[in-house]
Design a protein around this motif. Structure first.
Motif, PDB file in Angstrom:
ATOM      1  N   PRO A 226      10.320 -36.685  51.566  1.00 22.62           N
ATOM      2  CA  PRO A 226       9.714 -35.337  51.551  1.00 22.62           C
ATOM      3  C   PRO A 226       8.256 -35.411  51.999  1.00 22.62           C
ATOM      4  O   PRO A 226       7.429 -36.043  51.356  1.00 22.62           O
ATOM      5  CB  PRO A 226       9.817 -34.923  50.074  1.00 22.62           C
ATOM      6  N   LEU A 227       7.961 -34.796  53.132  1.00 18.27           N
ATOM      7  CA  LEU A 227       6.616 -34.855  53.688  1.00 18.27           C
ATOM      8  C   LEU A 227       5.770 -33.693  53.191  1.00 18.27           C
ATOM      9  O   LEU A 227       6.259 -32.568  53.057  1.00 18.27           O
ATOM     10  CB  LEU A 227       6.676 -34.844  55.218  1.00 18.27           C
ATOM     11  N   VAL A 228       4.515 -33.966  52.940  1.00 17.83           N
ATOM     12  CA  VAL A 228       3.578 -32.928  52.493  1.00 17.83           C
ATOM     13  C   VAL A 228       2.742 -32.497  53.696  1.00 17.83           C
ATOM     14  O   VAL A 228       2.189 -33.353  54.398  1.00 17.83           O
ATOM     15  CB  VAL A 228       2.656 -33.460  51.375  1.00 17.83           C
ATOM     16  N   PRO A 229       2.656 -31.208  53.993  1.00 22.62           N
ATOM     17  CA  PRO A 229       1.880 -30.757  55.166  1.00 22.62           C
ATOM     18  C   PRO A 229       0.430 -31.230  55.096  1.00 22.62           C
ATOM     19  O   PRO A 229      -0.167 -31.312  54.022  1.00 22.62           O
ATOM     20  CB  PRO A 229       1.962 -29.221  55.073  1.00 22.62           C
ATOM     21  N   ASP A 230      -0.129 -31.548  56.265  1.00 23.32           N
ATOM     22  CA  ASP A 230      -1.515 -32.014  56.337  1.00 23.32           C
ATOM     23  C   ASP A 230      -2.478 -30.988  55.752  1.00 23.32           C
ATOM     24  O   ASP A 230      -3.511 -31.338  55.185  1.00 23.32           O
ATOM     25  CB  ASP A 230      -1.895 -32.304  57.786  1.00 23.32           C
ATOM     26  N   GLU A 231      -2.128 -29.701  55.905  1.00 27.84           N
ATOM     27  CA  GLU A 231      -3.011 -28.667  55.376  1.00 27.84           C
ATOM     28  C   GLU A 231      -3.161 -28.796  53.856  1.00 27.84           C
ATOM     29  O   GLU A 231      -4.253 -28.605  53.313  1.00 27.84           O
ATOM     30  CB  GLU A 231      -2.457 -27.270  55.702  1.00 27.84           C
ATOM     31  N   GLU A 232      -2.053 -29.130  53.181  1.00 31.99           N
ATOM     32  CA  GLU A 232      -2.108 -29.270  51.723  1.00 31.99           C
ATOM     33  C   GLU A 232      -2.942 -30.480  51.327  1.00 31.99           C
ATOM     34  O   GLU A 232      -3.709 -30.442  50.367  1.00 31.99           O
ATOM     35  CB  GLU A 232      -0.690 -29.382  51.155  1.00 31.99           C
TER      36      GLU A 232
ATOM     37  N   LYS B 148      -8.383 -32.625  49.461  1.00 32.37           N
ATOM     38  CA  LYS B 148      -9.641 -33.326  49.750  1.00 32.37           C
ATOM     39  C   LYS B 148     -10.836 -32.393  49.567  1.00 32.37           C
ATOM     40  O   LYS B 148     -11.891 -32.807  49.080  1.00 32.37           O
ATOM     41  CB  LYS B 148      -9.611 -33.883  51.177  1.00 32.37           C
ATOM     42  N   ILE B 149     -10.651 -31.134  49.973  1.00 31.77           N
ATOM     43  CA  ILE B 149     -11.738 -30.160  49.799  1.00 31.77           C
ATOM     44  C   ILE B 149     -12.038 -29.982  48.304  1.00 31.77           C
ATOM     45  O   ILE B 149     -13.190 -29.985  47.882  1.00 31.77           O
ATOM     46  CB  ILE B 149     -11.359 -28.809  50.442  1.00 31.77           C
ATOM     47  N   LYS B 150     -10.970 -29.852  47.495  1.00 35.97           N
ATOM     48  CA  LYS B 150     -11.165 -29.689  46.052  1.00 35.97           C
ATOM     49  C   LYS B 150     -11.869 -30.906  45.459  1.00 35.97           C
ATOM     50  O   LYS B 150     -12.757 -30.778  44.615  1.00 35.97           O
ATOM     51  CB  LYS B 150      -9.814 -29.481  45.365  1.00 35.97           C
ATOM     52  N   ILE B 151     -11.448 -32.094  45.903  1.00 37.46           N
ATOM     53  CA  ILE B 151     -12.058 -33.329  45.402  1.00 37.46           C
ATOM     54  C   ILE B 151     -13.543 -33.348  45.737  1.00 37.46           C
ATOM     55  O   ILE B 151     -14.391 -33.667  44.895  1.00 37.46           O
ATOM     56  CB  ILE B 151     -11.338 -34.560  46.000  1.00 37.46           C
ATOM     57  N   SER B 152     -13.881 -32.992  46.964  1.00 37.55           N
ATOM     58  CA  SER B 152     -15.285 -32.982  47.383  1.00 37.55           C
ATOM     59  C   SER B 152     -16.101 -31.970  46.568  1.00 37.55           C
ATOM     60  O   SER B 152     -17.219 -32.252  46.142  1.00 37.55           O
ATOM     61  CB  SER B 152     -15.383 -32.644  48.880  1.00 37.55           C
TER      62      SER B 152
ATOM     63  N   SER C 192       0.412 -38.576  49.474  1.00 38.00           N
ATOM     64  CA  SER C 192      -0.019 -39.086  50.775  1.00 38.00           C
ATOM     65  C   SER C 192       0.939 -40.069  51.460  1.00 38.00           C
ATOM     66  O   SER C 192       1.231 -39.914  52.634  1.00 38.00           O
ATOM     67  CB  SER C 192      -1.398 -39.749  50.651  1.00 38.00           C
ATOM     68  N   PRO C 193       1.409 -41.134  50.772  1.00 39.91           N
ATOM     69  CA  PRO C 193       2.160 -42.175  51.502  1.00 39.91           C
ATOM     70  C   PRO C 193       3.524 -41.711  51.988  1.00 39.91           C
ATOM     71  O   PRO C 193       4.202 -40.929  51.320  1.00 39.91           O
ATOM     72  CB  PRO C 193       2.297 -43.297  50.455  1.00 39.91           C
ATOM     73  N   ASN C 194       3.913 -42.207  53.174  1.00 35.00           N
ATOM     74  CA  ASN C 194       5.200 -41.819  53.772  1.00 35.00           C
ATOM     75  C   ASN C 194       5.981 -43.002  54.345  1.00 35.00           C
ATOM     76  O   ASN C 194       7.010 -42.806  54.983  1.00 35.00           O
ATOM     77  CB  ASN C 194       4.967 -40.797  54.897  1.00 35.00           C
ATOM     78  N   MET C 195       5.506 -44.227  54.139  1.00 35.08           N
ATOM     79  CA  MET C 195       6.155 -45.418  54.699  1.00 35.08           C
ATOM     80  C   MET C 195       7.086 -46.033  53.650  1.00 35.08           C
ATOM     81  O   MET C 195       6.664 -46.357  52.539  1.00 35.08           O
ATOM     82  CB  MET C 195       5.084 -46.428  55.124  1.00 35.08           C
ATOM     83  N   ALA C 196       8.365 -46.173  53.985  1.00 34.78           N
ATOM     84  CA  ALA C 196       9.357 -46.643  53.016  1.00 34.78           C
ATOM     85  C   ALA C 196       9.246 -48.144  52.760  1.00 34.78           C
ATOM     86  O   ALA C 196       9.050 -48.934  53.685  1.00 34.78           O
ATOM     87  CB  ALA C 196      10.759 -46.311  53.506  1.00 34.78           C
ATOM     88  N   PHE C 197       9.342 -48.524  51.491  1.00 33.62           N
ATOM     89  CA  PHE C 197       9.427 -49.922  51.072  1.00 33.62           C
ATOM     90  C   PHE C 197      10.583 -49.997  50.087  1.00 33.62           C
ATOM     91  O   PHE C 197      10.499 -49.468  48.987  1.00 33.62           O
ATOM     92  CB  PHE C 197       8.111 -50.366  50.429  1.00 33.62           C
TER      93      PHE C 197
ATOM     94  N   HIS D 284      -3.374 -28.456  62.397  1.00 32.34           N
ATOM     95  CA  HIS D 284      -4.355 -28.963  61.435  1.00 32.34           C
ATOM     96  C   HIS D 284      -4.937 -30.297  61.891  1.00 32.34           C
ATOM     97  O   HIS D 284      -6.145 -30.539  61.786  1.00 32.34           O
ATOM     98  CB  HIS D 284      -3.719 -29.120  60.055  1.00 32.34           C
ATOM     99  N   ASN D 285      -4.085 -31.194  62.380  1.00 31.83           N
ATOM    100  CA  ASN D 285      -4.580 -32.485  62.877  1.00 31.83           C
ATOM    101  C   ASN D 285      -5.580 -32.282  64.009  1.00 31.83           C
ATOM    102  O   ASN D 285      -6.619 -32.949  64.075  1.00 31.83           O
ATOM    103  CB  ASN D 285      -3.415 -33.346  63.374  1.00 31.83           C
ATOM    104  N   LEU D 286      -5.265 -31.385  64.909  1.00 32.01           N
ATOM    105  CA  LEU D 286      -6.144 -31.131  66.055  1.00 32.01           C
ATOM    106  C   LEU D 286      -7.463 -30.506  65.597  1.00 32.01           C
ATOM    107  O   LEU D 286      -8.532 -30.824  66.131  1.00 32.01           O
ATOM    108  CB  LEU D 286      -5.437 -30.215  67.061  1.00 32.01           C
ATOM    109  N   ALA D 287      -7.383 -29.625  64.587  1.00 34.45           N
ATOM    110  CA  ALA D 287      -8.611 -29.024  64.061  1.00 34.45           C
ATOM    111  C   ALA D 287      -9.488 -30.076  63.401  1.00 34.45           C
ATOM    112  O   ALA D 287     -10.721 -30.034  63.494  1.00 34.45           O
ATOM    113  CB  ALA D 287      -8.262 -27.925  63.051  1.00 34.45           C
ATOM    114  N   THR D 288      -8.858 -31.049  62.745  1.00 32.11           N
ATOM    115  CA  THR D 288      -9.606 -32.128  62.103  1.00 32.11           C
ATOM    116  C   THR D 288     -10.345 -32.964  63.141  1.00 32.11           C
ATOM    117  O   THR D 288     -11.485 -33.384  62.932  1.00 32.11           O
ATOM    118  CB  THR D 288      -8.652 -33.020  61.282  1.00 32.11           C
TER     119      THR D 288
END
Length: 854
Positions: free
Chosen positions: A360-366, A371-375, A412-417, A784-788
């Motif tokens: 299950p992938l989480v959108p980059d916007e989320e 990160k904004i909240k953390i900052s 965040s992580p999406n690489m299977a182990f 979102h990636n392009l805006a970043t």
């Protein structure tokens, strides 16, 4: 490491009053870690009641003598520490007694009901479940009542050794309790299943709180409380060792405490020796004992949901546990989810056709919103500290910050182990870094060479092993910035230029390439990839990359063998992958990297050596807008001058780069995000600056990432951002408006207020970026990636309008306004990328939109 006070008692939550261990904490922590509590030295690998490995048991007392001698020059301090140790033991005993009281509380009514026509439990069941609990309570109550007045009326001549000696002589009661423990737990479980009333009682046992608290009692389960005596007896040698350390050899207590320690050690050894023959199979060779090799927080995929776990690699098994905090949040406790003996563990699926579960992938916007909240929260904490607000306010903010950072790490992580048990059960973890995945595999495979037979743990052994994880863990907190002390390095913010020169040490010719990873917000991200160097043992890449850092502290490099023959590709976790030939990392030391010059380094990895050069540029300098000092060329020249000279609406460089990327880069994974080779970018920059007629030929032969990098560099080096210094503050305020109608009106009017060359160039670029995002399923570049990538480049104001500290030596941290400013720039561009149409107020502007040439 866990503090000494915590080692005294699993039930003791927090540091007792006046228990000042600071002076010796480092040494104590090292010793307790080496001690490996719960780890048995017998032929069995079960986590029996053991204080120390047999090899060092005989020297424990003498070791105490040596430490005492070394402290004699500071006798006064040592005797004062003795008081604090005893204060900690006293507080620990008080908590332990409250837990025993909580166990005894339901015994009387249960016994009374047992003689009625409707008993909750039979007398035999009560006797089995609460076996020896009253006796244990009496023993420790007597010990507490004897110790309390002596600590209250403290003097350096005060004796307590007789109390510890008597307590040690009564350890036989614990032998009976431990022998009955497994039967007690099984009986309690069966009774809970058969009787709902007892199940309710067993989940709501209340222990009185011994410290100042609004709540007078703490709710505990029967299972938790019955384990307290098992846990308590394993700590006896630790308690005595602490006390001996701060008891001078000349003190009358010293021989009594040594005798108590000897009794305690012999008692624990005898229990272990009795348990060992009952084991069906051996898990480690005689003379060895289970040790913790590695542990880490990971995200486990459970039925499509992400779950945060703490995994432990021991010398003979792999354990997955869930960390849960006790009520009050001070002490830690683990629940074992599952374990696999290393002899039964593999990384290959039993059935190769078995599919890897959908991640299950989480959108980059989320993720960016987190990160904004953390900052923002970090800003709030710093503001409260500067205002000298109360610790309660700061602690509340820190708790919210910890929750937000934990959520970010979980999503965040999406690489299977994947790990597989021989019995067919598979487990999937999600990791953000190929480096970490490879490291776990290597450690497990190396240890498997030393493992022997398979085995299974009894419920007692498993519970004790899981409990030992609290003390053995090396990773105590989720690896996020909330866990850093204020004086720790916040990491680097800016740009790291890395040249991957060459590599040596390969034994046969192959196709080789490297990837670079850096940490960001607590996890690692892949940032760059070299070209594949074909059929060689000594690749010479000499490629330079520019990597953006967000509080980064570590640079990792992985070297891969590129497999073009699909039959030779490795199949890990159900995925076809290239083979890792080596991996290594370097710490990004701010002191070393403050120097503007290149730093050369060699990274050794499994016999392979990779040569690198690194250079760091802080963010305020890397994105600094320089005043235009030249009228010729393209880079660093005002956009109005360039378009006027070229007699165009959009600069030639922008049109050429966009055209080439749309010709062959629209399906390039990570286009605009993956760094291009710096030497290629500089060559293109020079060609455009001199109006080289062969520039289109050059571009057709270059890697498309270098062309994307050239376009970004052009916008970055504009003396004034595309959105202009004058309008930048208005854009920042407009994007913060909460009313969507007001926001749209404001943002569009601001956009159409841009100078004509700026507006037309931006709309041209905007149209291109939307087309790139249409191929997101292939190139992985969302809006979102392009805006970043482009937000700070297009909006970053000149230094005089920035909120960055004017002092260039002042460190930039995520708690400064800097990160929020960058986030705002990203949000402005994302807003325009997400608008379906951009209306124009008059026909003059309408004609502009569709013309890129005069």
């Amino acid at each position: 490491m866990v503090s000494s006070s915590c080692l005294l008692d699993a039930s003791f939550s927090g540091t007792p009053p006046n228990y000042a261990y600071d002076a010796d904490r480092a040494e104590e922590q090292r010793r307790h870690h080496d001690m490996m509590p719960y780890i048995d030295d017998s032929p069995s690998s079960s986590p029996h009641l053991s204080s120390k490995s047999r090899g060092s048991r005989d020297t424990l007392s003498s070791g105490s003598l040596e430490s005492t001698k070394s402290s004699e020059p500071d006798l006064e301090k040592g005797l004062e520490m003795r008081k604090w140790v005893l204060s900690g033991i006293l507080a620990s005993e008080e908590t332990y007694l409250s837990h025993l009281e909580a166990l005894l509380l339901p015994m009387k009514p249960l016994k009374a009901a047992a003689t009625t026509s409707q008993p909750v439990l039979t007398s035999q069941q009560i006797e089995t479940i609460f076996f020896k609990v009253p006796e244990l309570y009496e023993i420790h109550k007597e010990f507490y009542d004897g110790l309390f007045p002596r600590v209250q009326q403290w003097s350096h001549q005060q004796r307590v050794g007789d109390l510890f000696q008597k307590l040690a002589s009564q350890l036989g009661v614990y032998r009976a309790f431990v022998d009955n423990y497994e039967v007690a737990m099984e009986t309690a479980e069966k009774c809970c299943q058969a009787n709902a009333q007892f199940a309710e009682i067993s989940e709501n046992l209340k222990a009185r709180n011994t410290k100042d608290s609004k709540d007078q009692t703490t709710k505990n389960s029967l299972e938790t409380l019955l384990y307290k005596p098992v846990d308590r007896v394993t700590r006896s040698t630790l308690v005595l060792h602490d006390l001996l350390k701060h008891t001078p050899a000349s003190h009358p207590d010293h021989p009594l405490l040594q005798d108590a320690l000897r009794i305690s050690q012999n008692f624990l050894s005898s229990i272990n020796e009795e348990i060992t023959p009952r084991r069906q199979s051996m898990t480690v060779k005689k003379g060895e004992h289970r040790q913790l090799l590695k542990d880490s927080f990971m995200v486990e995929l459970v039925e499509g949901a992400r779950k945060l776990r703490h995994v432990f690699l021991f010398t003979d098994l792999f354990l997955c546990a869930k960390l849960k905090k006790q009520l009050g949040g001070k002490s830690q406790q683990y629940d074992c989810k599952w374990y696999i003996p290393l002899t039964d563990l593999s990384f290959q699926t039993v059935d190769e056709s078995e599919a890897v579960p959908n991640i299950p992938l989480v959108p980059d916007e989320e993720l960016d919103a987190m990160k904004i909240k953390i900052s923002q929260m970090k800003n709030d904490i710093q503001r409260e500290k500067r205002a000298n607000k109360g610790s309660k306010v700061i602690e509340r903010l820190k708790k919210k910050l910890s929750e937000q950072e934990s959520l970010l790490l979980l999503m965040s992580p999406n690489m299977a182990f994947r790990v597989h048990n021989r019995n067919g059960k598979s487990y999937t973890f999600l990791i953000s870094s190929d480096y970490e995945r490879a490291e776990w595999r290597e450690n497990i495979r190396e240890q498997q060479k030393k493992c022997f037979k398979s085995f299974s743990l009894t419920s007692v052994e498993l519970q004790m092993l899981t409990n030992s994880c609290v003390k053995l863990q090396t990773v105590h907190n989720i690896p996020l910035t909330i866990n850093k002390e204020d004086d720790e390095s916040p990491g680097l913010y800016g740009f790291l230029n890395v040249i991957v020169h060459s590599a040596t040490g390969f034994k046969q010719s192959t196709n080789l390439y490297c990837t670079l990873e850096v940490d960001s917000f607590g996890y690692f991200v892949n940032k760059a990839k070299t070209r594949v160097y074909r059929d060689t043992t000594e690749p010479n890449w000499n490629e330079e990359f520019e990597i953006e850092l967000e509080g980064s502290q570590t640079l990792r490099i992985l070297c891969y063998e590129k497999c073009y023959n699909k039959t030779k590709l490795t199949k890990e976790d159900g995925e076809i992958t290239d083979r890792i030939m080596g991996k290594g990392q370097i710490q990004l030391d701010p002191q070393v990297l403050q120097d503007k010059d290149w730093q050369r380094t060699v990274i050794s990895m499994n016999g392979v050596e990779v040569k690198l050069s690194v250079k760091f540029t802080s963010r305020e300098f890397s994105l600094k807008r320089m005043p235009s000092r030249k009228q010729t060329g393209v880079f660093g020249v005002k956009i109005a001058i360039v378009t006027k000279r070229e007699r165009s609406k959009v600069p030639y460089i922008v049109r050429q780069c966009v055209e080439e990327i749309e010709r062959r880069g629209m399906e390039e994974v990570g286009i605009y995000r993956v760094s291009g080779v710096a030497t290629d970018i500089q060559a293109l920059k020079a060609a455009f600056d001199v109006n080289n007629k062969d520039v289109s030929v050059m571009m057709s032969e270059m890697d498309v990432n270098a062309i994307a990098g050239t376009l970004k560099l052009y916008f970055r080096e504009l003396p004034e951002p595309l959105f202009t210094d004058e309008l930048y503050p208005n854009f920042a305020e407009g994007i913060a408006l909460s009313d969507p109608v007001a926001k749209e009106s404001c943002m569009l009017n601001l956009l159409l207020s841009l100078p004509e060359p700026n507006l037309v160039t931006f709309l041209f670029l905007l149209d291109h970026l939307k087309r790139v995002a249409e191929r997101e399923s292939i190139n992985k570049m969302s809006l979102h990636n392009l805006a970043t990538v482009f937000g700070p480049t297009l909006l970053r104001p000149s230094e005089k309008d920035s909120k960055i500290p004017a002092n260039p030596t002042q460190p930039i941290t995520m708690t400064d306004s800097w990160s929020l400013e960058v986030m705002s720039q990203v949000q402005v561009l994302l807003y325009f990328l997400q608008l379906e149409t951009i209306p124009t107020p008059d026909s003059k502007r309408q004609s502009i939109l569709f013309s890129t040439e005069v």
